[in-house]
Every structure is written in structure tokens, then in C-alpha cells.
Design a protein around this motif. Structure first.
Motif, PDB file in Angstrom:
ATOM      1  N   GLU A 151      28.138  36.022  51.743  1.00 12.52           N
ATOM      2  CA  GLU A 151      27.756  37.148  52.026  1.00 12.52           C
ATOM      3  C   GLU A 151      26.559  37.897  51.304  1.00 12.52           C
ATOM      4  N   PRO A 152      25.007  38.089  51.676  1.00 14.24           N
ATOM      5  CA  PRO A 152      24.828  39.059  49.793  1.00 14.24           C
ATOM      6  C   PRO A 152      25.981  39.860  49.783  1.00 14.24           C
ATOM      7  N   ALA A 153      25.656  40.780  47.935  1.00 18.03           N
ATOM      8  CA  ALA A 153      26.522  41.944  47.055  1.00 18.03           C
ATOM      9  C   ALA A 153      26.423  42.773  48.078  1.00 18.03           C
ATOM     10  N   GLN A 154      26.854  43.656  48.527  1.00 17.91           N
ATOM     11  CA  GLN A 154      26.413  45.115  49.472  1.00 17.91           C
ATOM     12  C   GLN A 154      26.245  45.833  48.514  1.00 17.91           C
ATOM     13  N   ASP A 155      26.919  45.585  46.640  1.00 17.83           N
ATOM     14  CA  ASP A 155      26.773  46.737  46.131  1.00 17.83           C
ATOM     15  C   ASP A 155      26.746  45.885  44.297  1.00 17.83           C
ATOM     16  N   ALA A 156      26.480  46.728  43.070  1.00 17.66           N
ATOM     17  CA  ALA A 156      25.804  46.456  41.646  1.00 17.66           C
ATOM     18  C   ALA A 156      27.424  45.741  41.542  1.00 17.66           C
ATOM     19  N   GLU A 157      29.266  45.980  41.895  1.00 18.01           N
ATOM     20  CA  GLU A 157      30.390  45.719  40.556  1.00 18.01           C
ATOM     21  C   GLU A 157      29.742  44.154  42.087  1.00 18.01           C
ATOM     22  N   GLU A 158      30.400  44.513  43.043  1.00 13.93           N
ATOM     23  CA  GLU A 158      30.250  43.144  43.709  1.00 13.93           C
ATOM     24  C   GLU A 158      29.204  41.956  43.559  1.00 13.93           C
ATOM     25  N   GLU A 159      28.120  42.579  43.582  1.00 12.02           N
ATOM     26  CA  GLU A 159      27.200  41.408  42.512  1.00 12.02           C
ATOM     27  C   GLU A 159      27.629  40.390  41.102  1.00 12.02           C
ATOM     28  N   ARG A 160      28.132  41.027  40.436  1.00  7.54           N
ATOM     29  CA  ARG A 160      29.090  40.960  39.352  1.00  7.54           C
ATOM     30  C   ARG A 160      30.117  40.243  39.139  1.00  7.54           C
ATOM     31  N   GLU A 161      31.125  40.395  40.650  1.00  5.86           N
ATOM     32  CA  GLU A 161      32.005  39.387  40.949  1.00  5.86           C
ATOM     33  C   GLU A 161      31.104  38.017  41.436  1.00  5.86           C
ATOM     34  N   GLN A 162      30.310  38.797  42.546  1.00  5.70           N
ATOM     35  CA  GLN A 162      29.717  37.223  42.560  1.00  5.70           C
ATOM     36  C   GLN A 162      29.429  36.450  41.549  1.00  5.70           C
ATOM     37  N   HIS A 163      28.209  36.992  40.528  1.00  5.67           N
ATOM     38  CA  HIS A 163      27.816  35.832  39.473  1.00  5.67           C
ATOM     39  C   HIS A 163      29.159  35.521  38.620  1.00  5.67           C
ATOM     40  N   ILE A 164      30.523  35.912  39.058  1.00  8.46           N
ATOM     41  CA  ILE A 164      31.493  35.531  37.784  1.00  8.46           C
ATOM     42  C   ILE A 164      31.768  34.018  39.000  1.00  8.46           C
ATOM     43  N   ALA A 165      32.398  34.231  40.617  1.00  8.65           N
ATOM     44  CA  ALA A 165      32.639  33.566  41.606  1.00  8.65           C
ATOM     45  C   ALA A 165      32.014  32.226  40.835  1.00  8.65           C
ATOM     46  N   SER A 166      30.328  32.443  40.972  1.00 10.91           N
ATOM     47  CA  SER A 166      29.727  31.311  40.826  1.00 10.91           C
ATOM     48  C   SER A 166      29.643  30.304  40.055  1.00 10.91           C
ATOM     49  N   LEU A 167      30.850  30.892  38.948  1.00  4.22           N
ATOM     50  CA  LEU A 167      30.791  30.180  37.717  1.00  4.22           C
ATOM     51  C   LEU A 167      31.593  29.498  37.783  1.00  4.22           C
ATOM     52  N   VAL A 168      32.390  30.175  38.167  1.00  6.11           N
ATOM     53  CA  VAL A 168      33.952  28.600  39.369  1.00  6.11           C
ATOM     54  C   VAL A 168      33.239  27.005  39.791  1.00  6.11           C
ATOM     55  N   PHE A 169      32.537  27.305  39.922  1.00  5.66           N
ATOM     56  CA  PHE A 169      31.315  25.770  40.705  1.00  5.66           C
ATOM     57  C   PHE A 169      31.052  24.989  39.778  1.00  5.66           C
ATOM     58  N   HIS A 170      30.425  25.798  38.837  1.00  9.83           N
ATOM     59  CA  HIS A 170      29.646  24.724  36.904  1.00  9.83           C
ATOM     60  C   HIS A 170      31.706  24.778  36.857  1.00  9.83           C
ATOM     61  N   ARG A 171      31.996  25.115  36.452  1.00 12.67           N
ATOM     62  CA  ARG A 171      33.861  24.583  35.472  1.00 12.67           C
ATOM     63  C   ARG A 171      34.632  23.090  36.761  1.00 12.67           C
ATOM     64  N   ARG A 172      34.347  23.836  37.720  1.00 15.04           N
ATOM     65  CA  ARG A 172      34.896  22.530  39.055  1.00 15.04           C
ATOM     66  C   ARG A 172      33.921  21.612  38.576  1.00 15.04           C
ATOM     67  N   LEU A 173      33.180  21.470  38.263  1.00 15.15           N
ATOM     68  CA  LEU A 173      31.742  20.388  38.174  1.00 15.15           C
ATOM     69  C   LEU A 173      32.438  20.046  36.690  1.00 15.15           C
ATOM     70  N   ALA A 174      32.177  20.479  36.164  1.00  9.07           N
ATOM     71  CA  ALA A 174      32.836  20.086  34.627  1.00  9.07           C
ATOM     72  C   ALA A 174      34.076  19.349  34.835  1.00  9.07           C
ATOM     73  N   ASN A 175      34.825  19.811  35.516  1.00 13.66           N
ATOM     74  CA  ASN A 175      36.759  19.202  35.270  1.00 13.66           C
ATOM     75  C   ASN A 175      36.650  17.618  36.527  1.00 13.66           C
ATOM     76  N   PHE A 176      35.479  17.500  36.457  1.00 10.74           N
ATOM     77  CA  PHE A 176      35.361  16.041  37.795  1.00 10.74           C
ATOM     78  C   PHE A 176      34.792  15.111  36.638  1.00 10.74           C
ATOM     79  N   SER A 177      34.157  15.573  35.583  1.00 11.46           N
ATOM     80  CA  SER A 177      33.476  14.594  34.825  1.00 11.46           C
ATOM     81  C   SER A 177      34.531  13.153  34.198  1.00 11.46           C
TER      82      SER A 177
END
Length: 262
Positions: A151-177
Motif C-alpha cells: 500500500e502507499p505510504a501513510q506519512d513521510a517516514e514510511e515513504e522513506r522506508e519504502q524508498h529503501i525497501a524498493s532498492l532491495v529489488f535492484h540489489r536482488r537483480l544484481a545478485n542474479f547476474s
């Protein structure tokens, strides 16, 4: 174990030397590294004892110990005590390498624009190379990352946490290379954005449209990877990177000058 110093090139004339003179421990540490390379030693292989090193190099015990401390600090050797102890070939971990590289950038003015210039060049090629090659478990890993922010973030702090969590997606992709250099660079950039980036203007309330656009890119990318559509995967990631960079500019993101932990 006999330690034979590697063959050396002739010493250049003094006038052509530009590098500062290195200390004895540093020179010995470099010679040990050359010896390891020549013999193609692997992680866990034992190095000569301190007594053998002293005899081989004709150096004092203090010099040899300092050389070994240098190699240990670089992550190239491990020292074990007790029965069966000694010095053994170590392995520089990816986290240590990233931390050391980040330390280098502490002394430069690295910007978000610098990072995204590289991300836009590399990450589309990364996903294109992975299209049709990921197994069910790897696809499930990517889907599990997206599920962390349903779900979308409810406040600014949760939005920042989602930014960080979304970067895990890119690190996973990198690890698959299968390309270790490409994987390292992509993962390193995600680490910088995770650990050293601050956002001066997080949306409050958070921007639902941007959330939906970002998750849509990731879901579309997974579909393209499943289907083996390399060109579509490349185009989706490129658009995702351009949108992410624009968002960070709006949020006045800045890379901090500080060290990161190993």
C-alpha cells in the motif's frame, strides 16, 4: 613452505620514479601478495609461518608482523590461534569492498545525478541479460520484495522506508547476474542510495501516483523477465530509472559525505 620472491623488473632510473618510497612493511606485504598470485592460492590456503617469513625476507619480526597486519586489514589473510592456527588466505567480501569504495567517495563530491547517469546505462542492460533466465525461486524473491510495500505510504517516514525497501529489488537483480563486475557496481550504487542518501523534501502526504508508477514498473519488469522479453525489460528499466531520478530531484535528494559500515 618456501617463499620465493617473485621476479622483478629492472629498477627504473631514479629520475623516472614518481611514486613515494614505501615503507618496508608495505613492500613486504606487496611481495607476499605477488607470491600468492603466482601460486594461485585460494581461500583457506596456509601461508608460511612467521619464522619462515623472517628468514625469507631477512627482516625483523616487527616488520613481518606489520606486513601481515596490513594484509589482514585488507581482508587478504586471516589469522587463527590455537591448534592448527596460523595465517591463511582470506577473501575480501563484497560488503568490505563496497565500504572501502564508499570511503574513497567520501573525499569527492558524489551526486545523485552521477549515480543515475551510471544506473541508466547499466541497469537496463542488466535486466535485458536476465530476461528468460531467472528460475521460479528468483522470480519469487523479486515478488516478495514488492509485497513488502503493498500500500502507499501513510506519512513521510514510511515513504522513506519504502524508498529503501524498493532498492532491495535492484540489489536482488544484481545478485542474479552472471557478470560479477556488473553485479557489484549495480549493488554498490543501491548501497550508496540506501546508506548515504537523504531526502530534503519527502512528500507529506506521500504522493500516491508516484507509488503506483514505481510498483507498476517493477511488476511489468517481472513479467518481461518471466516471458524472456529482453527489449521490453530494457525499456521498462530505463523508464523506471528516469522516473526515479526525476523523483529524487524533486525531493532534493543528496548524497552525504560520511563513511559506511562493512
Amino acid at each position: 613452505m618456501t617463499l620465493t620472491p617473485p621476479n622483478r623488473a629492472p629498477t627504473p632510473p631514479r629520475s623516472s620514479r614518481t611514486a613515494p618510497r614505501r615503507s618496508r612493511p608495505v613492500r613486504v606485504a606487496e611481495e607476499i601478495k605477488d607470491w600468492v598470485v603466482e601460486r594461485n592460492l585460494k581461500k583457506g590456503d596456509r601461508l608460511p609461518s612467521e619464522t619462515e617469513l623472517i628468514a625469507q625476507f631477512g627482516m625483523a619480526k616487527g616488520t613481518i608482523r606489520e606486513a601481515m597486519r596490513i594484509l589482514e586489514a585488507q581482508g587478504l589473510i586471516e589469522t587463527r590461534t590455537g591448534p592448527g592456527g596460523g595465517s591463511f588466505i582470506g577473501e575480501v567480501t563484497a560488503d568490505r569492498a563496497k565500504a572501502l569504495l564508499a570511503n574513497y567517495f567520501y573525499f569527492t563530491e558524489l551526486s545523485v545525478a552521477d549515480i543515475y547517469q551510471l544506473r541508466k546505462a547499466l541497469e537496463p542492460e542488466l535486466v535485458a541479460s536476465l530476461a528468460g533466465k531467472l528460475d521460479a525461486a528468483q522470480i519469487a524473491e523479486l515478488e516478495a520484495v514488492i509485497a513488502q510495500y503493498p500500500e502507499p505510504a501513510q506519512d513521510a517516514e514510511e515513504e522513506r522506508e519504502q524508498h529503501i525497501a524498493s532498492l532491495v529489488f535492484h540489489r536482488r537483480l544484481a545478485n542474479f547476474s552472471n557478470n560479477p563486475l556488473l553485479a557489484f557496481v549495480v549493488s554498490f550504487m543501491a548501497r550508496i542510495l540506501t546508506d548515504l542518501t537523504v531526502y530534503r523534501q519527502l512528500y507529506d502526504p506521500p504522493n500516491r501516483e508516484l507509488y503506483e508508477k514505481g510498483t507498476a514498473y517493477q511488476k511489468d519488469l517481472i513479467a518481461a523477465l518471466k516471458d524472456g522479453r529482453a527489449e521490453d525489460a530494457r525499456a521498462i528499466m530505463r523508464a523506471h530509472m528516469e522516473t526515479a531520478e526525476a523523483l529524487m530531484q524533486l525531493q532534493e535528494a543528496k548524497v552525504l559525505r560520511r563513511f559506511i559500515a562493512e
